[in-house]
Design a protein around this motif. Sequence first.
Motif, PDB file in Angstrom:
ATOM      1  N   ARG A 151       0.850  -1.192   0.000  1.00 40.41           N
ATOM      2  CA  ARG A 151       0.000   0.000   0.000  1.00 40.41           C
ATOM      3  C   ARG A 151       0.886   1.244   0.000  1.00 40.41           C
ATOM      4  O   ARG A 151       1.764   1.388   0.835  1.00 40.41           O
ATOM      5  N   SER A 152       0.641   2.146  -0.900  1.00 40.41           N
ATOM      6  CA  SER A 152       1.379   3.398  -0.891  1.00 40.41           C
ATOM      7  C   SER A 152       0.680   4.378   0.040  1.00 40.41           C
ATOM      8  O   SER A 152      -0.380   4.088   0.603  1.00 40.41           O
ATOM      9  N   SER A 153       1.234   5.555   0.166  1.00 43.35           N
ATOM     10  CA  SER A 153       0.604   6.601   0.971  1.00 43.35           C
ATOM     11  C   SER A 153      -0.498   7.319   0.204  1.00 43.35           C
ATOM     12  O   SER A 153      -1.196   8.172   0.749  1.00 43.35           O
ATOM     13  N   LEU A 154      -0.662   6.982  -1.066  1.00 39.84           N
ATOM     14  CA  LEU A 154      -1.642   7.632  -1.934  1.00 39.84           C
ATOM     15  C   LEU A 154      -2.894   6.759  -2.075  1.00 39.84           C
ATOM     16  O   LEU A 154      -2.811   5.531  -1.979  1.00 39.84           O
ATOM     17  N   PRO A 155      -4.038   7.354  -2.309  1.00 33.34           N
ATOM     18  CA  PRO A 155      -5.268   6.566  -2.438  1.00 33.34           C
ATOM     19  C   PRO A 155      -5.261   5.696  -3.688  1.00 33.34           C
ATOM     20  O   PRO A 155      -4.875   6.157  -4.766  1.00 33.34           O
ATOM     21  N   GLN A 156      -5.660   4.448  -3.499  1.00 34.21           N
ATOM     22  CA  GLN A 156      -5.869   3.526  -4.612  1.00 34.21           C
ATOM     23  C   GLN A 156      -4.617   3.281  -5.466  1.00 34.21           C
ATOM     24  O   GLN A 156      -4.712   2.929  -6.630  1.00 34.21           O
ATOM     25  N   LEU A 157      -3.436   3.473  -4.865  1.00 32.46           N
ATOM     26  CA  LEU A 157      -2.191   3.197  -5.583  1.00 32.46           C
ATOM     27  C   LEU A 157      -1.351   2.214  -4.774  1.00 32.46           C
ATOM     28  O   LEU A 157      -1.116   2.430  -3.573  1.00 32.46           O
ATOM     29  N   TYR A 158      -0.922   1.160  -5.432  1.00 31.45           N
ATOM     30  CA  TYR A 158      -0.156   0.087  -4.787  1.00 31.45           C
ATOM     31  C   TYR A 158       1.202  -0.047  -5.459  1.00 31.45           C
ATOM     32  O   TYR A 158       1.363   0.279  -6.638  1.00 31.45           O
ATOM     33  N   ILE A 159       2.166  -0.519  -4.690  1.00 37.68           N
ATOM     34  CA  ILE A 159       3.526  -0.703  -5.187  1.00 37.68           C
ATOM     35  C   ILE A 159       3.900  -2.179  -5.016  1.00 37.68           C
ATOM     36  O   ILE A 159       3.753  -2.738  -3.928  1.00 37.68           O
ATOM     37  N   VAL A 160       4.350  -2.815  -6.080  1.00 40.37           N
ATOM     38  CA  VAL A 160       4.773  -4.213  -5.982  1.00 40.37           C
ATOM     39  C   VAL A 160       6.162  -4.365  -6.595  1.00 40.37           C
ATOM     40  O   VAL A 160       6.689  -3.461  -7.233  1.00 40.37           O
ATOM     41  N   GLY A 161       6.752  -5.534  -6.356  1.00 40.06           N
ATOM     42  CA  GLY A 161       8.083  -5.809  -6.875  1.00 40.06           C
ATOM     43  C   GLY A 161       9.121  -5.867  -5.772  1.00 40.06           C
ATOM     44  O   GLY A 161       8.810  -6.084  -4.604  1.00 40.06           O
ATOM     45  N   GLU A 162      10.369  -5.627  -6.136  1.00 42.35           N
ATOM     46  CA  GLU A 162      11.479  -5.824  -5.215  1.00 42.35           C
ATOM     47  C   GLU A 162      11.584  -4.737  -4.150  1.00 42.35           C
ATOM     48  O   GLU A 162      12.302  -4.893  -3.179  1.00 42.35           O
ATOM     49  N   GLN A 163      10.869  -3.625  -4.313  1.00 38.35           N
ATOM     50  CA  GLN A 163      10.941  -2.535  -3.338  1.00 38.35           C
ATOM     51  C   GLN A 163      10.150  -2.838  -2.066  1.00 38.35           C
ATOM     52  O   GLN A 163      10.362  -2.187  -1.044  1.00 38.35           O
ATOM     53  N   VAL A 164       9.211  -3.779  -2.111  1.00 39.82           N
ATOM     54  CA  VAL A 164       8.265  -3.958  -1.010  1.00 39.82           C
ATOM     55  C   VAL A 164       8.400  -5.351  -0.386  1.00 39.82           C
ATOM     56  O   VAL A 164       9.124  -6.218  -0.885  1.00 39.82           O
ATOM     57  N   PHE A 165       7.677  -5.558   0.712  1.00 39.55           N
ATOM     58  CA  PHE A 165       7.645  -6.861   1.361  1.00 39.55           C
ATOM     59  C   PHE A 165       7.087  -7.903   0.390  1.00 39.55           C
ATOM     60  O   PHE A 165       6.114  -7.638  -0.287  1.00 39.55           O
ATOM     61  N   PRO A 166       7.716  -9.106   0.278  1.00 36.20           N
ATOM     62  CA  PRO A 166       8.778  -9.634   1.137  1.00 36.20           C
ATOM     63  C   PRO A 166      10.207  -9.402   0.641  1.00 36.20           C
ATOM     64  O   PRO A 166      11.118  -9.973   1.209  1.00 36.20           O
ATOM     65  N   GLY A 167      10.413  -8.568  -0.417  1.00 40.04           N
ATOM     66  CA  GLY A 167      11.773  -8.212  -0.779  1.00 40.04           C
ATOM     67  C   GLY A 167      12.170  -8.609  -2.188  1.00 40.04           C
ATOM     68  O   GLY A 167      11.328  -8.897  -3.035  1.00 40.04           O
ATOM     69  N   PRO A 168      13.488  -8.632  -2.457  1.00 40.13           N
ATOM     70  CA  PRO A 168      13.979  -8.893  -3.806  1.00 40.13           C
ATOM     71  C   PRO A 168      13.846 -10.360  -4.204  1.00 40.13           C
ATOM     72  O   PRO A 168      13.747 -11.243  -3.370  1.00 40.13           O
ATOM     73  N   GLY A 169      13.871 -10.585  -5.512  1.00 42.62           N
ATOM     74  CA  GLY A 169      13.806 -11.936  -6.047  1.00 42.62           C
ATOM     75  C   GLY A 169      12.483 -12.195  -6.750  1.00 42.62           C
ATOM     76  O   GLY A 169      11.459 -11.577  -6.453  1.00 42.62           O
ATOM     77  N   THR A 170      12.512 -13.113  -7.681  1.00 41.56           N
ATOM     78  CA  THR A 170      11.326 -13.433  -8.479  1.00 41.56           C
ATOM     79  C   THR A 170      10.188 -13.956  -7.616  1.00 41.56           C
ATOM     80  O   THR A 170       9.030 -13.545  -7.764  1.00 41.56           O
ATOM     81  N   LEU A 171      10.499 -14.859  -6.700  1.00 36.93           N
ATOM     82  CA  LEU A 171       9.463 -15.430  -5.844  1.00 36.93           C
ATOM     83  C   LEU A 171       8.836 -14.361  -4.958  1.00 36.93           C
ATOM     84  O   LEU A 171       7.604 -14.277  -4.824  1.00 36.93           O
ATOM     85  N   SER A 172       9.653 -13.522  -4.351  1.00 36.55           N
ATOM     86  CA  SER A 172       9.133 -12.458  -3.489  1.00 36.55           C
ATOM     87  C   SER A 172       8.294 -11.460  -4.284  1.00 36.55           C
ATOM     88  O   SER A 172       7.244 -11.006  -3.817  1.00 36.55           O
ATOM     89  N   SER A 173       8.747 -11.105  -5.478  1.00 36.01           N
ATOM     90  CA  SER A 173       7.986 -10.181  -6.303  1.00 36.01           C
ATOM     91  C   SER A 173       6.628 -10.761  -6.672  1.00 36.01           C
ATOM     92  O   SER A 173       5.615 -10.050  -6.702  1.00 36.01           O
ATOM     93  N   THR A 174       6.606 -12.062  -6.955  1.00 35.58           N
ATOM     94  CA  THR A 174       5.339 -12.735  -7.263  1.00 35.58           C
ATOM     95  C   THR A 174       4.380 -12.618  -6.092  1.00 35.58           C
ATOM     96  O   THR A 174       3.193 -12.302  -6.263  1.00 35.58           O
ATOM     97  N   LEU A 175       4.883 -12.868  -4.891  1.00 35.91           N
ATOM     98  CA  LEU A 175       4.029 -12.781  -3.699  1.00 35.91           C
ATOM     99  C   LEU A 175       3.521 -11.362  -3.483  1.00 35.91           C
ATOM    100  O   LEU A 175       2.360 -11.154  -3.109  1.00 35.91           O
ATOM    101  N   SER A 176       4.371 -10.359  -3.731  1.00 35.12           N
ATOM    102  CA  SER A 176       3.920  -8.979  -3.555  1.00 35.12           C
ATOM    103  C   SER A 176       2.779  -8.658  -4.512  1.00 35.12           C
ATOM    104  O   SER A 176       1.854  -7.909  -4.170  1.00 35.12           O
ATOM    105  N   GLY A 177       2.835  -9.221  -5.714  1.00 36.42           N
ATOM    106  CA  GLY A 177       1.744  -9.025  -6.658  1.00 36.42           C
ATOM    107  C   GLY A 177       0.441  -9.610  -6.151  1.00 36.42           C
ATOM    108  O   GLY A 177      -0.626  -9.004  -6.285  1.00 36.42           O
ATOM    109  N   TYR A 178       0.532 -10.787  -5.548  1.00 36.76           N
ATOM    110  CA  TYR A 178      -0.665 -11.399  -4.955  1.00 36.76           C
ATOM    111  C   TYR A 178      -1.207 -10.527  -3.823  1.00 36.76           C
ATOM    112  O   TYR A 178      -2.423 -10.303  -3.727  1.00 36.76           O
ATOM    113  N   TYR A 179      -0.322 -10.018  -2.966  1.00 28.90           N
ATOM    114  CA  TYR A 179      -0.770  -9.211  -1.824  1.00 28.90           C
ATOM    115  C   TYR A 179      -1.498  -7.950  -2.297  1.00 28.90           C
ATOM    116  O   TYR A 179      -2.519  -7.551  -1.723  1.00 28.90           O
TER     117      TYR A 179
END
Length: 492
Positions: free
Chosen positions: A455-483
């Motif tokens: 969740r970003s600080s802005l309304p209705q805007l989300y951030i995914v990929g290596e910048q966010v939980f659970p972190g870097p890597g293909t598997l982690s980025s995939t999970l962030s997309g699901y979240y």
Amino acid sequence: MSKSVCVIGAGVGGLTAAAYLAKEGCKVTVIEKSTTVGGSAGWYFRNGRKFPTGATIAFGLEEHGLLRTVLDDLDIDLPAADLLHPMDIILPQEKVSVYKSTELWEEELNRAFHERSGDVLKFWRALQRIGDDVQAVTESRVSLPIRRFYELGSLPKHALKHPASVLRIAWYALLSVEDLMKKYDLQSYQPLRQLLDAQLLDAVQTDVSKAALLPSSLALTIYRRGSFAIQDGLGQLAKALASRVKELGGEVVKVSPVESLTYDKSRKQWNVTSRKCTSSFDFVINNSGISFGEGTSYEGEDEFSWGAFRVDAILSDEVRQGPLEGVELPFAYQIVPQFDFSSLVKNTHGPVYATFHSTQDMKGNLVEGEVTMTVSLHTDPNIWSTYSEEKYKELKERLTEEVLNEIDRVIPVKESLLFAETGTPLTYERYIGKTAVGGSPITVKNAVLKPKSVRSSLPQLYIVGEQVFPGPGTLSSTLSGYYAARSIMKER
């Protein structure tokens, strides 16, 4: 009425989110700057040959594995071969082979660290137990930081069934990998420290002194769960996700860099303008790693970021008559440099990471008689812009030669070299718009105390990929997309 979602960046995180949302009936548009999908798990072409952008080995594709579960959710079948011996780690005085088999791995630890083998085995078995606990919690699909009840996933149920496991995780939550080493008096044992640092600098972007124990335990033991070579390369994961998005009614627009992103408060919608797409959307997911204005990205918030110095090469098939003979590709080497070269030490850090693959042409056909090699090292993303054109060119050439020399002491690549081209952080900036790659170092602060939310600080805007939980890597980025997709589905 279905909600509309714009996904900026067709990396695996964004494509995963897009596929889940399209499956739930959302109107999804994915906008990608490049000519291909995948981002760091994609591909590009040089000299008529196909090269992987970054990651080459997949994790989580074992039965009931984290990535396999996501693909099953999305009805995606992705053929992959289980790698039983995916990597060799080359230390200054020793080679350590990484095996899937626990028995073979412990035999290798006994052999390579014979003077401290008892303590090393105790350390690694403790690490495995912690990794198993973390894996189970990750499978509950809990997303940090927790701001909504549903972000707990099935963690409450897991905690009721396995209270001891959850208590162990709580006990270790604020520890580093070095803290666990101290328990076995291994913190000053350099051979083990070198091996762990080589693995961690690649997986969690920092060394044992700062690497958070919980996520690092999973990264260091993941090979015992399985590592995989996806047929035709890891880019097939992104390709399969993009195809699924389109099958579910979504749109994937390539060669369409975003030019502006603004929020209309009165309509509560985001206005997105790109080369090929101008429209308004109820939600935006930023998977690009690039900022489009304050709050749209975590770019620049890291206390440390790294760039990549990369060599793409084509070798003659004669290279497979040596150490690669009979080895299933992709195969990787993590080489800790011998520090004989001052320019290598001054301008890069971490291991030389080299992987070998079957060569494909621009149509994806296998090329007989050739082997593709990709090499990457960490480097300061800022120093390269300070050099003159002449100095920049000279340093690139010198580092390329020294990197090839490091690999050549393990496998004779120079005598088989047909083609080589080098890229720096400035190359990444030219093609993807940023010099830094890899996300935040997985320290206790970044992983446990202050993880970055989808969740970003802005309304209705989300951030995914290596910048966010659970972190870097293909598997982690995939999970962030699901979240991110879960958040939109729960709150739309």
